[in-house]
Structures are given as structure tokens and as C-alpha cells.
Design a protein around this motif. Structure first.
Motif, PDB file in Angstrom:
ATOM      1  N   LYS A   1       0.867  -1.188   0.000  1.00  0.00           N
ATOM      2  CA  LYS A   1       0.000   0.000   0.000  1.00  0.00           C
ATOM      3  C   LYS A   1       0.895   1.226   0.000  1.00  0.00           C
ATOM      4  O   LYS A   1       1.729   1.399   0.891  1.00  0.00           O
ATOM      5  N   THR A   2       0.745   2.036  -1.021  1.00  0.00           N
ATOM      6  CA  THR A   2       1.542   3.264  -1.061  1.00  0.00           C
ATOM      7  C   THR A   2       0.621   4.468  -1.021  1.00  0.00           C
ATOM      8  O   THR A   2      -0.524   4.423  -1.486  1.00  0.00           O
ATOM      9  N   TYR A   3       1.106   5.527  -0.425  1.00  0.00           N
ATOM     10  CA  TYR A   3       0.402   6.810  -0.433  1.00  0.00           C
ATOM     11  C   TYR A   3       1.301   7.823  -1.117  1.00  0.00           C
ATOM     12  O   TYR A   3       2.526   7.683  -1.105  1.00  0.00           O
ATOM     13  N   LEU A   4       0.680   8.830  -1.699  1.00  0.00           N
ATOM     14  CA  LEU A   4       1.476   9.928  -2.242  1.00  0.00           C
ATOM     15  C   LEU A   4       1.654  10.952  -1.134  1.00  0.00           C
ATOM     16  O   LEU A   4       0.694  11.425  -0.543  1.00  0.00           O
ATOM     17  N   SER A   5       2.903  11.257  -0.853  1.00  0.00           N
ATOM     18  CA  SER A   5       3.167  12.223   0.201  1.00  0.00           C
ATOM     19  C   SER A   5       4.206  13.211  -0.318  1.00  0.00           C
ATOM     20  O   SER A   5       5.319  12.818  -0.669  1.00  0.00           O
ATOM     21  N   ASP A   6       3.817  14.469  -0.446  1.00  0.00           N
ATOM     22  CA  ASP A   6       4.709  15.497  -0.986  1.00  0.00           C
ATOM     23  C   ASP A   6       5.218  15.118  -2.373  1.00  0.00           C
ATOM     24  O   ASP A   6       6.398  15.323  -2.690  1.00  0.00           O
TER      25      ASP A   6
ATOM     26  N   LEU B   1       5.032   6.905  -0.742  1.00  0.00           N
ATOM     27  CA  LEU B   1       5.365   6.462   0.605  1.00  0.00           C
ATOM     28  C   LEU B   1       4.878   5.023   0.760  1.00  0.00           C
ATOM     29  O   LEU B   1       3.692   4.754   0.562  1.00  0.00           O
ATOM     30  N   HIS B   2       5.773   4.109   1.076  1.00  0.00           N
ATOM     31  CA  HIS B   2       5.391   2.701   1.183  1.00  0.00           C
ATOM     32  C   HIS B   2       4.901   2.416   2.602  1.00  0.00           C
ATOM     33  O   HIS B   2       5.684   2.068   3.468  1.00  0.00           O
ATOM     34  N   ALA B   3       3.600   2.600   2.812  1.00  0.00           N
ATOM     35  CA  ALA B   3       3.041   2.414   4.155  1.00  0.00           C
ATOM     36  C   ALA B   3       3.056   0.930   4.528  1.00  0.00           C
ATOM     37  O   ALA B   3       3.325   0.569   5.669  1.00  0.00           O
ATOM     38  N   VAL B   4       2.754   0.069   3.560  1.00  0.00           N
ATOM     39  CA  VAL B   4       2.846  -1.380   3.751  1.00  0.00           C
ATOM     40  C   VAL B   4       3.646  -1.918   2.569  1.00  0.00           C
ATOM     41  O   VAL B   4       3.289  -1.709   1.417  1.00  0.00           O
ATOM     42  N   ASP B   5       4.763  -2.565   2.872  1.00  0.00           N
ATOM     43  CA  ASP B   5       5.758  -2.866   1.853  1.00  0.00           C
ATOM     44  C   ASP B   5       5.991  -4.379   1.757  1.00  0.00           C
ATOM     45  O   ASP B   5       6.710  -4.955   2.558  1.00  0.00           O
ATOM     46  N   ASN B   6       5.313  -5.006   0.808  1.00  0.00           N
ATOM     47  CA  ASN B   6       5.505  -6.431   0.525  1.00  0.00           C
ATOM     48  C   ASN B   6       5.317  -7.326   1.756  1.00  0.00           C
ATOM     49  O   ASN B   6       6.199  -8.098   2.122  1.00  0.00           O
ATOM     50  N   VAL B   7       4.143  -7.207   2.362  1.00  0.00           N
ATOM     51  CA  VAL B   7       3.876  -8.015   3.553  1.00  0.00           C
ATOM     52  C   VAL B   7       3.318  -9.381   3.160  1.00  0.00           C
ATOM     53  O   VAL B   7       2.392  -9.487   2.356  1.00  0.00           O
TER      54      VAL B   7
ATOM     55  N   GLY C   1       3.790   5.511  12.658  1.00  0.00           N
ATOM     56  CA  GLY C   1       4.102   5.746  11.248  1.00  0.00           C
ATOM     57  C   GLY C   1       4.701   4.547  10.533  1.00  0.00           C
ATOM     58  O   GLY C   1       5.025   4.619   9.352  1.00  0.00           O
ATOM     59  N   SER C   2       4.824   3.408  11.235  1.00  0.00           N
ATOM     60  CA  SER C   2       5.470   2.249  10.605  1.00  0.00           C
ATOM     61  C   SER C   2       4.521   1.437   9.722  1.00  0.00           C
ATOM     62  O   SER C   2       4.958   0.509   9.045  1.00  0.00           O
ATOM     63  N   GLY C   3       3.216   1.753   9.744  1.00  0.00           N
ATOM     64  CA  GLY C   3       2.277   1.100   8.829  1.00  0.00           C
ATOM     65  C   GLY C   3       1.311   0.128   9.490  1.00  0.00           C
ATOM     66  O   GLY C   3       0.558  -0.574   8.801  1.00  0.00           O
TER      67      GLY C   3
ATOM     68  N   GLY D   1       6.911  -0.070   6.989  1.00  0.00           N
ATOM     69  CA  GLY D   1       6.029  -0.869   6.140  1.00  0.00           C
ATOM     70  C   GLY D   1       6.403  -2.331   6.023  1.00  0.00           C
ATOM     71  O   GLY D   1       5.654  -3.121   5.458  1.00  0.00           O
ATOM     72  N   VAL D   2       7.571  -2.690   6.562  1.00  0.00           N
ATOM     73  CA  VAL D   2       8.044  -4.079   6.440  1.00  0.00           C
ATOM     74  C   VAL D   2       7.722  -4.833   7.737  1.00  0.00           C
ATOM     75  O   VAL D   2       8.055  -4.376   8.829  1.00  0.00           O
ATOM     76  N   LEU D   3       7.070  -5.980   7.581  1.00  0.00           N
ATOM     77  CA  LEU D   3       6.662  -6.781   8.731  1.00  0.00           C
ATOM     78  C   LEU D   3       7.598  -7.973   8.893  1.00  0.00           C
ATOM     79  O   LEU D   3       7.845  -8.710   7.942  1.00  0.00           O
ATOM     80  N   THR D   4       8.118  -8.167  10.109  1.00  0.00           N
ATOM     81  CA  THR D   4       9.058  -9.269  10.348  1.00  0.00           C
ATOM     82  C   THR D   4       8.660  -9.997  11.625  1.00  0.00           C
ATOM     83  O   THR D   4       8.460  -9.358  12.661  1.00  0.00           O
ATOM     84  N   GLU D   5       8.569 -11.305  11.545  1.00  0.00           N
ATOM     85  CA  GLU D   5       8.254 -12.062  12.759  1.00  0.00           C
ATOM     86  C   GLU D   5       9.481 -12.091  13.647  1.00  0.00           C
ATOM     87  O   GLU D   5      10.610 -12.285  13.190  1.00  0.00           O
ATOM     88  N   GLN D   6       9.247 -11.882  14.948  1.00  0.00           N
ATOM     89  CA  GLN D   6      10.348 -11.807  15.900  1.00  0.00           C
ATOM     90  C   GLN D   6      10.443 -13.149  16.605  1.00  0.00           C
ATOM     91  O   GLN D   6       9.499 -13.582  17.245  1.00  0.00           O
ATOM     92  N   LEU D   7      11.580 -13.776  16.495  1.00  0.00           N
ATOM     93  CA  LEU D   7      11.692 -15.115  17.048  1.00  0.00           C
ATOM     94  C   LEU D   7      12.192 -15.124  18.481  1.00  0.00           C
ATOM     95  O   LEU D   7      11.816 -15.964  19.273  1.00  0.00           O
ATOM     96  N   THR D   8      13.020 -14.187  18.824  1.00  0.00           N
ATOM     97  CA  THR D   8      13.495 -14.135  20.206  1.00  0.00           C
ATOM     98  C   THR D   8      13.270 -12.748  20.763  1.00  0.00           C
ATOM     99  O   THR D   8      13.121 -11.782  20.016  1.00  0.00           O
ATOM    100  N   ASP D   9      13.268 -12.666  22.074  1.00  0.00           N
ATOM    101  CA  ASP D   9      13.018 -11.401  22.739  1.00  0.00           C
ATOM    102  C   ASP D   9      14.050 -10.354  22.331  1.00  0.00           C
ATOM    103  O   ASP D   9      13.749  -9.184  22.184  1.00  0.00           O
TER     104      ASP D   9
END
Ligand SMILES: Nc1ncnc2c1ncn2[C@@H]1O[C@H](COP(=O)(O)OP(=O)(O)O)[C@@H](O)[C@H]1O
Ligand SMILES: [Mg+2]
Length: 232
Positions: A10-15, A19-25, A42-44, A219-227
Motif C-alpha cells: 500500500k503506497t500513499y502519495l506524500s509530498d 510512501l510505502h506504508a505497507v511494503d511487501n507483507v 508511522g510504521s504502517g 512498512g516491512v513486517l518481520t516475525e520476531q523469534l526471540t526477545d
């Protein structure tokens, strides 16, 4: 698999810039998963939840809920899916000030197959969130935490398979936050309800819910495996 996101953008036009609000999730969520998404403002996170809930359409990629792609449906089919399958808890209070607490909880049913509502379930849900005595008052007569709990009861009135919660405990004190998490946990365990909870609060991630934790950054989502990998 109850929720599946594929190459979601999902991209938005900003200025004048994209803007890649959600980037290849890419994301697969199974029935009964408790997913937590952490990330700075602001991370999406909100954009991702709106895509999953079918409130926003992606520029590319797909969201399927229970095997049906959100945007392959007509508007009517999509809104039926939302009403039947998803309970939304929004970031900012969205109670109707002219309706009582009980009427607010029953409101989603007015768009369903059961427009006269399920008073018994509404009263049970209000009991669950500790507001049995407040059913006939108006939102303005409640504290912020109590209003939030009404919104939570309302999200469950359709017996949704999925709860999408956007910073549901933001600006609440720690005690109220714990109570709300206890309610979530109860529904997750007793009804196998799938949760996706967006937060920037680490407390959520360290309760006994045993969640799947994801970090979101630009915009990039990453699964967190350890604390240790958790977003700071
Ligand atoms: N409707 C919109 N129009 C333009 N930009 C938007 C819109 N919604 C969100 N954004 C931008 O997209 C990015 C992600 O926003 P959002 O999903 O709200 O993040 P978060 O919920 O993590 O704070 C931000 O940079 C935000 O400014
Ligand atoms: Mg947000």
C-alpha cells in the motif's frame, strides 16, 4: 488458515513522493493465533489492519480471509464478511454519544441478519468487561478506560472469528491494560478467537498470552523469534 496476506503493498502519495506504508507483507495467521504487531508510530500498523479488515484496498497483493480474497468480492460481499467475521477495536474511541452503553454494544447487529439484536449476549459481554452496572448510562458518563471496555464488548457482539485491535490499550493505565488483556486471553482460549493486536507497548508482548510477535518498520513486517530481536 484464517488470514493470509500475499505480497501486500500500500503506497500513499506524500509530498509528490511515493510512501510505502505497507511494503511487501506476507503473513499467514491460523485460527486461534494471537498476533501482536509492535512498531513505532508511522510504521504502517494501522494501514496493515485496514487492509486485512477490508477497509482499505491494496495497490497490489492479496488479502484472503477464510480463503476468500477481500477485493475479489463485491462491496456488499466484503461488508458482509466484515460484519460476520471481524470485530474491530479502533485506536480512537468510536462510541456513539447519544446511545447508551447497551445500545452501543448492540449497534453492529443492526447491520446483520439479526437486527433486533442479542440483548442477552450484550449483557454477558458487558459483564465480562466489568460494566454490568453501566448498561444504561451514556458514554460521557464513563471514564476513558470504561469507554474502551464498551468498545471491546461491542467488537465481540457478532461472535467474530477475528478481532482486529488497533492500540486498544493506548493511553490506559497499567491496571486497566492488564484487565483488557485478560479479557482478550479469555476469548482467545475459550472461543479460539484469532487476535491481531497492534501496539507500541511492550507490556502487551510480555503477558502470558504466548503470542506470535511481529515487528513493523517502514512498512516491512518481520516475525520476531526471540526477545532480543524485538523492536526497541
Ligand atoms: N490516508 C493516508 N494518506 C497519506 N498517507 C497516509 C495515510 N494513512 C497513513 N499514511 C502514512 O502512511 C504511513 C503509515 O501510517 P499508519 O499505518 O497510520 O502507521 P502506524 O499505525 O504504524 O502509526 C505514515 O507515514 C502515514 O503518514
Ligand atoms: Mg496507527
Amino acid at each position: 488458515m484464517i488470514i493470509n496476506c500475499q505480497n501486500l503493498h500500500k503506497t500513499y502519495l506524500s509530498d509528490g513522493k511515493e510512501l510505502h506504508a505497507v511494503d511487501n507483507v506476507n503473513l499467514s495467521v491460523s485460527r486461534g493465533d494471537f498476533v501482536i504487531i509492535l512498531g513505532h508510530s508511522g510504521s504502517g500498523k494501522t494501514t496493515l489492519l485496514s487492509l486485512i479488515g477490508g477497509l482499505t484496498s491494496p495497490n497490489s497483493g492479496q488479502v484472503t480471509i477464510n480463503g476468500t480474497e477481500n477485493w475479489a468480492q463485491t462491496d456488499e460481499e466484503l461488508s458482509n464478511m466484515r460484519n460476520r467475521t471481524i470485530g474491530f477495536i479502533f485506536q480512537f474511541g468510536s462510541l456513539i454519544p447519544t446511545l447508551t452503553v447497551l445500545e452501543n454494544v448492540l449497534l453492529p447487529l443492526s447491520f446483520s441478519d439479526n437486527p433486533s439484536g442479542d440483548r442477552e449476549l450484550a449483557l454477558k459481554l458487558l459483564g465480562d468487561v466489568g460494566l454490568k452496572d453501566k448498561t444504561n448510562v451514556f458514554p460521557s458518563q464513563l471514564s476513558g478506560g470504561q469507554q474502551r471496555r464498551v468498545a471491546i464488548a461491542r467488537a465481540f457482539i457478532n461472535r467474530p472469528a477475528i478481532i482486529l485491535a488497533d492500540e486498544p490499550t493506548g493511553d490506559l493505565d497499567e491496571e486497566t491494560e492488564k484487565e483488557i488483556l485478560t479479557i482478550f486471553r479469555k476469548y482467545n482460549q475459550e472461543k479460539n478467537t484469532t487476535f491481531m493486536v497492534v501496539t507500541h507497548n511492550r507490556v502487551l508482548a510480555t503477558t502470558q498470552i504466548n503470542p506470535r510477535i511481529f515487528g513493523m518498520r517502514s512498512g516491512v513486517l518481520t516475525e520476531q523469534l526471540t526477545d532480543a530481536e524485538l523492536v526497541k
